[in-house]
Design a protein around this motif. Structure first.
Motif, PDB file in Angstrom:
ATOM      1  N   GLU A 119      70.661  91.085  74.284  1.00 49.22           N
ATOM      2  CA  GLU A 119      71.824  91.019  75.171  1.00 49.22           C
ATOM      3  C   GLU A 119      71.503  91.468  76.601  1.00 49.22           C
ATOM      4  O   GLU A 119      72.405  91.793  77.368  1.00 49.22           O
ATOM      5  CB  GLU A 119      72.958  91.883  74.625  1.00 49.22           C
ATOM      6  N   ASP A 120      70.237  91.474  76.974  1.00 52.56           N
ATOM      7  CA  ASP A 120      69.867  91.861  78.339  1.00 52.56           C
ATOM      8  C   ASP A 120      70.417  90.833  79.332  1.00 52.56           C
ATOM      9  O   ASP A 120      70.312  89.623  79.116  1.00 52.56           O
ATOM     10  CB  ASP A 120      68.341  91.948  78.483  1.00 52.56           C
ATOM     11  N   ILE A 121      70.975  91.322  80.430  1.00 45.57           N
ATOM     12  CA  ILE A 121      71.607  90.455  81.429  1.00 45.57           C
ATOM     13  C   ILE A 121      70.583  89.974  82.453  1.00 45.57           C
ATOM     14  O   ILE A 121      69.632  90.692  82.780  1.00 45.57           O
ATOM     15  CB  ILE A 121      72.788  91.180  82.131  1.00 45.57           C
ATOM     16  N   SER A 122      70.771  88.763  82.937  1.00 43.51           N
ATOM     17  CA  SER A 122      69.924  88.179  83.978  1.00 43.51           C
ATOM     18  C   SER A 122      70.802  87.606  85.077  1.00 43.51           C
ATOM     19  O   SER A 122      71.949  87.215  84.830  1.00 43.51           O
ATOM     20  CB  SER A 122      69.047  87.073  83.397  1.00 43.51           C
ATOM     21  N   VAL A 123      70.253  87.553  86.284  1.00 41.15           N
ATOM     22  CA  VAL A 123      71.005  87.118  87.456  1.00 41.15           C
ATOM     23  C   VAL A 123      70.136  86.199  88.315  1.00 41.15           C
ATOM     24  O   VAL A 123      68.924  86.415  88.428  1.00 41.15           O
ATOM     25  CB  VAL A 123      71.442  88.351  88.294  1.00 41.15           C
ATOM     26  N   VAL A 124      70.766  85.201  88.910  1.00 42.86           N
ATOM     27  CA  VAL A 124      70.128  84.368  89.924  1.00 42.86           C
ATOM     28  C   VAL A 124      70.905  84.590  91.216  1.00 42.86           C
ATOM     29  O   VAL A 124      72.121  84.425  91.247  1.00 42.86           O
ATOM     30  CB  VAL A 124      70.144  82.870  89.548  1.00 42.86           C
ATOM     31  N   CYS A 125      70.196  84.991  92.270  1.00 39.85           N
ATOM     32  CA  CYS A 125      70.811  85.255  93.569  1.00 39.85           C
ATOM     33  C   CYS A 125      70.499  84.120  94.541  1.00 39.85           C
ATOM     34  O   CYS A 125      69.499  83.403  94.378  1.00 39.85           O
ATOM     35  CB  CYS A 125      70.279  86.562  94.150  1.00 39.85           C
ATOM     36  N   SER A 126      71.304  83.988  95.561  1.00 45.29           N
ATOM     37  CA  SER A 126      71.149  82.889  96.523  1.00 45.29           C
ATOM     38  C   SER A 126      69.957  83.070  97.458  1.00 45.29           C
ATOM     39  O   SER A 126      69.425  82.094  97.971  1.00 45.29           O
ATOM     40  CB  SER A 126      72.420  82.726  97.356  1.00 45.29           C
ATOM     41  N   GLY A 127      69.513  84.279  97.696  1.00 49.16           N
ATOM     42  CA  GLY A 127      68.408  84.531  98.618  1.00 49.16           C
ATOM     43  C   GLY A 127      67.066  84.285  97.975  1.00 49.16           C
ATOM     44  O   GLY A 127      66.893  84.444  96.770  1.00 49.16           O
ATOM     45  N   ASN A 128      66.088  83.873  98.791  1.00 52.99           N
ATOM     46  CA  ASN A 128      64.703  83.679  98.334  1.00 52.99           C
ATOM     47  C   ASN A 128      64.569  82.684  97.193  1.00 52.99           C
ATOM     48  O   ASN A 128      63.675  82.811  96.376  1.00 52.99           O
ATOM     49  CB  ASN A 128      64.086  85.013  97.894  1.00 52.99           C
ATOM     50  N   ILE A 129      65.450  81.722  97.105  1.00 62.31           N
ATOM     51  CA  ILE A 129      65.318  80.743  96.032  1.00 62.31           C
ATOM     52  C   ILE A 129      64.279  79.708  96.438  1.00 62.31           C
ATOM     53  O   ILE A 129      64.331  79.132  97.506  1.00 62.31           O
ATOM     54  CB  ILE A 129      66.668  80.048  95.742  1.00 62.31           C
ATOM     55  N   SER A 130      63.309  79.520  95.568  1.00 61.11           N
ATOM     56  CA  SER A 130      62.304  78.496  95.814  1.00 61.11           C
ATOM     57  C   SER A 130      62.226  77.607  94.585  1.00 61.11           C
ATOM     58  O   SER A 130      62.261  78.082  93.462  1.00 61.11           O
ATOM     59  CB  SER A 130      60.939  79.121  96.105  1.00 61.11           C
ATOM     60  N   LEU A 131      62.125  76.345  94.799  1.00 59.00           N
ATOM     61  CA  LEU A 131      62.050  75.401  93.702  1.00 59.00           C
ATOM     62  C   LEU A 131      60.623  74.883  93.597  1.00 59.00           C
ATOM     63  O   LEU A 131      59.985  74.573  94.598  1.00 59.00           O
ATOM     64  CB  LEU A 131      63.007  74.234  93.932  1.00 59.00           C
TER      65      LEU A 131
END
Length: 134
Positions: A119-131
């Motif tokens: 049940e560990d939580i994960s997050v994606v933030c808008s900064g430093n996103i690279s594809l």
């Protein structure tokens, strides 16, 4: 009035710096950059995870802003970026979204939880996103 403002800053800034550089630290791990991944907190010298119980975008916004990573775009539960190791340090986090630090949000007592590392939580933030493209 100038002396009052100087005194205000002399009192306010050191406490803010101590709060951030104290025992608690925050990071995102197992993502493709520092602004994506499983949420981990360092408490009293030990790194551990945060449970996904009731963890929503308000909580994620606090994480992203604290890491200077913009705003939260996505919140993933159920160990999306892998299961952590060590203790589960925070559970039932309930931010309003305006807190400076994740540990300033109401939460269960440190180390008290009803979670497993699945049940560990994960997050994606808008900064430093690279594809990555192939």
């Amino acid at each position: 009035m100038g002396a009052q403002i100087r005194l205000f800053w002399m009192v306010l800034i050191p406490s803010a710096l101590l709060h951030e550089s104290g025992a608690q630290q925050l990071r995102l791990v197992n993502g493709w950059n520092k602004c994506v991944g499983r949420v981990e907190v360092n408490y009293e010298g030990t790194w551990g995870t945060v449970c996904d119980d009731n963890f929503d975008k308000k909580n994620a916004h606090v994480v992203c802003r604290q890491l200077d990573c913009g705003e939260a775009t996505t919140v993933y539960g159920w160990s999306y970026f892998g299961r952590g190791a060590g203790p589960i340090l925070l559970d039932d986090v309930n931010c309003t979204g305006s807190e400076l630090y994740l540990w300033d949000c109401p939460h269960a007592t440190w180390l008290v939880n009803d979670c497993g590392h699945n049940e560990d939580i994960s997050v994606v933030c808008s900064g430093n996103i690279s594809l990555y493209t192939m």
